[in-house]
Design a protein around this motif. Structure first.
Motif, PDB file in Angstrom:
ATOM      1  N   ASN A  18      -1.381   7.383  -4.307  1.00 57.96           N
ATOM      2  CA  ASN A  18      -1.940   6.617  -5.417  1.00 57.96           C
ATOM      3  C   ASN A  18      -1.806   7.316  -6.766  1.00 57.96           C
ATOM      4  O   ASN A  18      -2.361   6.845  -7.759  1.00 57.96           O
ATOM      5  CB  ASN A  18      -3.421   6.314  -5.146  1.00 57.96           C
ATOM      6  N   ARG A  52      -0.070   0.790  -9.368  1.00 60.81           N
ATOM      7  CA  ARG A  52      -1.315   1.523  -9.105  1.00 60.81           C
ATOM      8  C   ARG A  52      -1.132   3.014  -9.359  1.00 60.81           C
ATOM      9  O   ARG A  52      -1.976   3.667  -9.986  1.00 60.81           O
ATOM     10  CB  ARG A  52      -1.754   1.265  -7.669  1.00 60.81           C
ATOM     11  N   ALA A  53      -0.004   3.561  -8.874  1.00 60.83           N
ATOM     12  CA  ALA A  53       0.253   4.987  -9.064  1.00 60.83           C
ATOM     13  C   ALA A  53       0.468   5.320 -10.537  1.00 60.83           C
ATOM     14  O   ALA A  53      -0.058   6.329 -11.044  1.00 60.83           O
ATOM     15  CB  ALA A  53       1.470   5.408  -8.239  1.00 60.83           C
ATOM     16  N   GLU A  92       2.040  -1.301  -5.630  1.00 63.30           N
ATOM     17  CA  GLU A  92       1.811   0.099  -5.272  1.00 63.30           C
ATOM     18  C   GLU A  92       2.315   1.058  -6.352  1.00 63.30           C
ATOM     19  O   GLU A  92       1.684   2.085  -6.630  1.00 63.30           O
ATOM     20  CB  GLU A  92       2.440   0.417  -3.907  1.00 63.30           C
ATOM     21  N   THR A 107       0.817  -1.212   0.000  1.00 63.10           N
ATOM     22  CA  THR A 107       0.000   0.000   0.000  1.00 63.10           C
ATOM     23  C   THR A 107       0.849   1.260   0.000  1.00 63.10           C
ATOM     24  O   THR A 107       0.576   2.199  -0.754  1.00 63.10           O
ATOM     25  CB  THR A 107      -0.933   0.009   1.233  1.00 63.10           C
TER      26      THR A 107
END
Length: 739
Positions: free
Chosen positions: A326, A246-247, A243, A187
């Protein structure tokens, strides 16, 4: 009041604080001091005051009842020549005053040329040791860094420990309450530093252009492999971490969209894969992804929250952090690190500036370079986090062993603690040796602590002194655990304080007894014994293991093929696995191993000297040599680390053929990691010239970090040491190569 030698920055704030402590008004202070009220106001706001004005104001504050102002005046009047003036609030300020006097005493003694050489050499060594400890204690900044595997609950624990909570969220939902984003793992995008600031805000340190290109390149290459059917390894696939992926997807708008069809079934659309299918080449695909990110518009590095009270600020901070973590803000770059600024953070520790660090979760067995930097930083207390049932986890034991074996650091002097993070009623599920359950959570913690200590002591017992802490975010007192962590910072500083006081006492003994023939003779006898030892044991002990052994072992322990794949695409240098960093750790481990017997023999000589009744007067001298020897050992290991990195890194990065050969192993069927490991091992075995070069450098470092300092204490004819030796940072040309 004595004349003020110089006024430090922030004196106006100190004056305002002294005035507030005695509830005096500016008008009262102006009347008592004879300084105009408007002038008092400007000085408190930061305007520079004259020595006369400041003296009058401090005298007036003392007359009005401020004990602090009286002490402050004496502090300002002191002339600091050998130690940098510490902050008035520094908790070791009085100790640093002793260091100043001790260094002054040493300087006066050394000015006299006829002093006996053993005493002069002893004082020169003590001067350097006092200066080192004084520099450490003079600074007030420390970090408490939390390290743990992904998904252990580290970010949740930090949020509750430091009050990073959104009061508007339901108390029962931990994930929604915390400012730091939490989840099931993978995360936290990057390292997060929580520190004091002038207001609530976020500061972003952006990824470098090179690393940004690498990450986008990895993402595009992995997507392209899936498009072309090249990602067909059995049980393995390649991609950037969840993570980061996702970004990058949010930054480019290429997310995986979930849609329902007419029958209510959920289907997923990978917009990145769809874009790749429209491109003729991987290069075109990568260019179109970068174009969609609009990197030229991502220039905002600081975001400040307008005044609205702490509760509203925490709510806004929580949303901002999630958006940045994010990649959802169109004008903010991909962060390499994020600073959360909180007014009044760490205010419960007067005189120290503490920050908390949430590191990126550990998802590989190998120790990352960023985590290693925290492990070896003497100003950082490291909190190794485990889930309750797994504590101490494999990664925690690995990091503790790494601290000892690659850094030579004691684990029982405030450097590290283990934090077990229980959930729900896990503490009540522990059983004692007879099978009985605990009475309450505290009893469960006690039983679990015993189990952890037994595990840590199962080796050579060197991990016995590690503090074991527990924190259940739903139940436990955050202030209590936070205080336990602060105590470890206090222990860190106390170790330097004790060292400084011991060195000052030993130096004072030399100065007081220098005219006593028996004392000088005892010190001379110690020097003679050290000289005899050095004459018999000067050469660098032989190598125990190749520095590359650490790298090969780490490659074998890697969990994910993606990590090795990404490393090969970067010529060996990936944030999650750095070849040069692993080789450096191997160099340090070899240095500690090959010198272990040498230092044990030296300790044996010192133990014999301590038992000699004729050398009672030289006991402090012997004890300080012991302390110095530990410093030489660590300096040699750190120098070896740097040497191994510098010798191999350039050739490794330049060998394009090596890494293209490694990368080409992907797609050749199962066994990708094994094949890469074999190729890398073969490369190192062929580097005869580099291996010999490193051994020559190691011999020079041994002489510089260990032999020459000991020569200075044992031989009158030993030459002066250079004024600025930093063996841990400088790799010299080899001056001698062992036969």
């Amino acid at each position: 009041m004595e004349a003020i030698a110089s006024a430090p920055m922030g004196i106006g704030q100190d004056i305002a604080q002294f005035r507030a402590e005695i509830s005096a008004t500016q008008s009262q202070l102006a009347s008592k001091s004879g300084v105009d009220q408007s002038r008092v106001s400007r000085i408190e706001k930061g305007e520079t005051g004259t020595p006369s004005e400041l003296g009058k104001i401090l005298d007036a504050l003392a007359a009005l009842g401020s004990k602090g102002a009286a002490d402050y005046g004496a502090y300002l009047a002191k002339d600091w020549q050998y130690v940098e003036r510490p902050d008035f609030s520094n908790p070791q300020r009085n100790i640093l005053e002793l260091a100043e006097e001790g260094l002054r005493q040493i300087a006066d003694f050394l000015e006299e040329e006829e002093r006996p050489w053993p005493l002069k050499r002893q004082l020169e060594r003590q001067r350097a040791a006092i200066e080192t400890s004084a520099v450490y204690l003079g600074k007030n900044a420390h970090q408490i860094a939390f390290i743990g595997e992904v998904g252990v609950g580290k970010s949740t624990a930090i949020s509750f420990l430091y009050g990073l909570l959104d009061p508007s969220s339901p108390p029962s939902d931990l994930r929604e309450r915390v400012v730091l984003e939490t989840g099931g793992g993978h995360t936290t995008l990057c390292e997060v530093n929580i520190r004091r600031g002038p207001g609530f805000g976020i500061v972003v340190q952006a990824q470098s252009d090179e690393e940004m290109r690498n990450l986008v390149g990895d993402f595009c290459a992995a997507t392209w492999l899936r498009r072309s059917g090249g990602d067909s390894q059995k049980n393995d696939s390649v991609n950037v971490s969840e993570e980061v992926q996702r970004a990058l997807r949010n930054m480019s708008g290429l997310t995986v969209r979930r849609e329902r069809d007419a029958k209510g079934r959920t289907n997923s659309r990978d917009q990145a894969a769809e874009l790749a299918s429209q491109c003729a080449t991987e290069e075109e695909f990568r260019a179109r992804v970068i174009e969609r990110m609009k990197l030229e518009l991502r220039t905002r590095r600081e975001i400040w929250i307008e005044d609205g009270g702490a509760k509203a600020a925490m709510q806004q901070l929580r949303k901002l952090f999630r958006d940045i973590n994010n990649g959802r803000l169109g004008d903010v770059p991909l962060p390499a690190s994020i600073d959360l600024l909180i007014p009044g953070f760490d205010s419960e520790v007067p005189g120290l500036a503490l920050s908390a660090v949430d590191t990126k979760g550990l998802d590989e067995v190998a120790v990352r370079a960023d985590l290693d930097a925290r492990l070896k930083d003497p100003r950082t207390h490291v909190v190794l986090c485990s889930t309750f049932n797994q504590a101490p986890s494999t990664s925690v034991q690995l990091l503790l062993d790494h601290l000892r074996n690659a850094h030579g650091v004691r684990v029982d002097a405030g450097k590290v603690s283990v934090l077990a993070l229980p959930r729900d009623d896990e503490a009540m599920a522990v059983k004692d040796d007879s099978g009985e359950p605990p009475i309450d959570d505290e009893d469960g913690y006690h039983l679990k602590r015993d189990q952890i200590l037994r595990t840590l002591a199962s080796g050579d017992g060197a991990l016995n002194g590690v503090p074991i802490l527990f924190f259940n975010a739903k139940k436990d007192d955050a202030a209590k655990v936070r205080g336990q962590l602060i105590d470890q910072i206090v222990r860190l500083r106390k170790s330097y304080e004790d060292r400084l006081l011991d060195e000052c006492a030993a130096a004072d003994e030399v100065v007081r007894h220098h005219e006593t023939q028996a004392f000088t003779s005892a010190v001379q006898a110690v020097a003679d014994q050290l000289s005899n030892f050095l004459g018999a044991h000067a050469p660098l002990p032989p190598r125990v293991r190749q520095p590359s052994a650490e790298l090969i072992e780490a490659l074998g322990a890697i969990r994910y093929a993606s990590t090795i794949w990404a490393m090969t695409r970067r010529n060996g240098e990936y944030y999650n696995f750095s070849v040069s960093h692993q080789v450096g750790a191997g160099g340090a481990k070899d240095a500690l191993l090959r010198s272990k017997t040498w230092f044990e023999k030296l300790q044996g000589v010192l133990d014999t000297l301590k038992q000699d009744d004729d050398l009672v007067l030289a006991q402090k001298t012997i004890q300080q040599v012991e302390v110095s020897a530990e410093g030489w050992r660590r300096a040699f290991a750190e120098a070896a680390r740097t040497a191994a990195v510098e010798v191999y890194r350039g050739p490794l990065e330049a060998d394009v053929g090596l890494w293209s050969h490694c990368a080409a192993q992907w797609g050749a069927g199962p066994g990708f990691k094994v094949r890469v490991e074999r190729i890398v091992r073969d490369w190192f075995e062929k580097q005869t010239e580099l291996n010999q070069k490193l051994e020559g450098v190691m011999a020079a470092l041994w002489e510089e970090a260990v032999v020459r300092p000991l020569e200075r204490l044992s031989d009158e004819s030993a030459g002066d040491l250079p004024e600025d030796i930093r063996p841990a940072n400088v790799v010299p040309f080899a001056r001698r190569v062992p036969a």
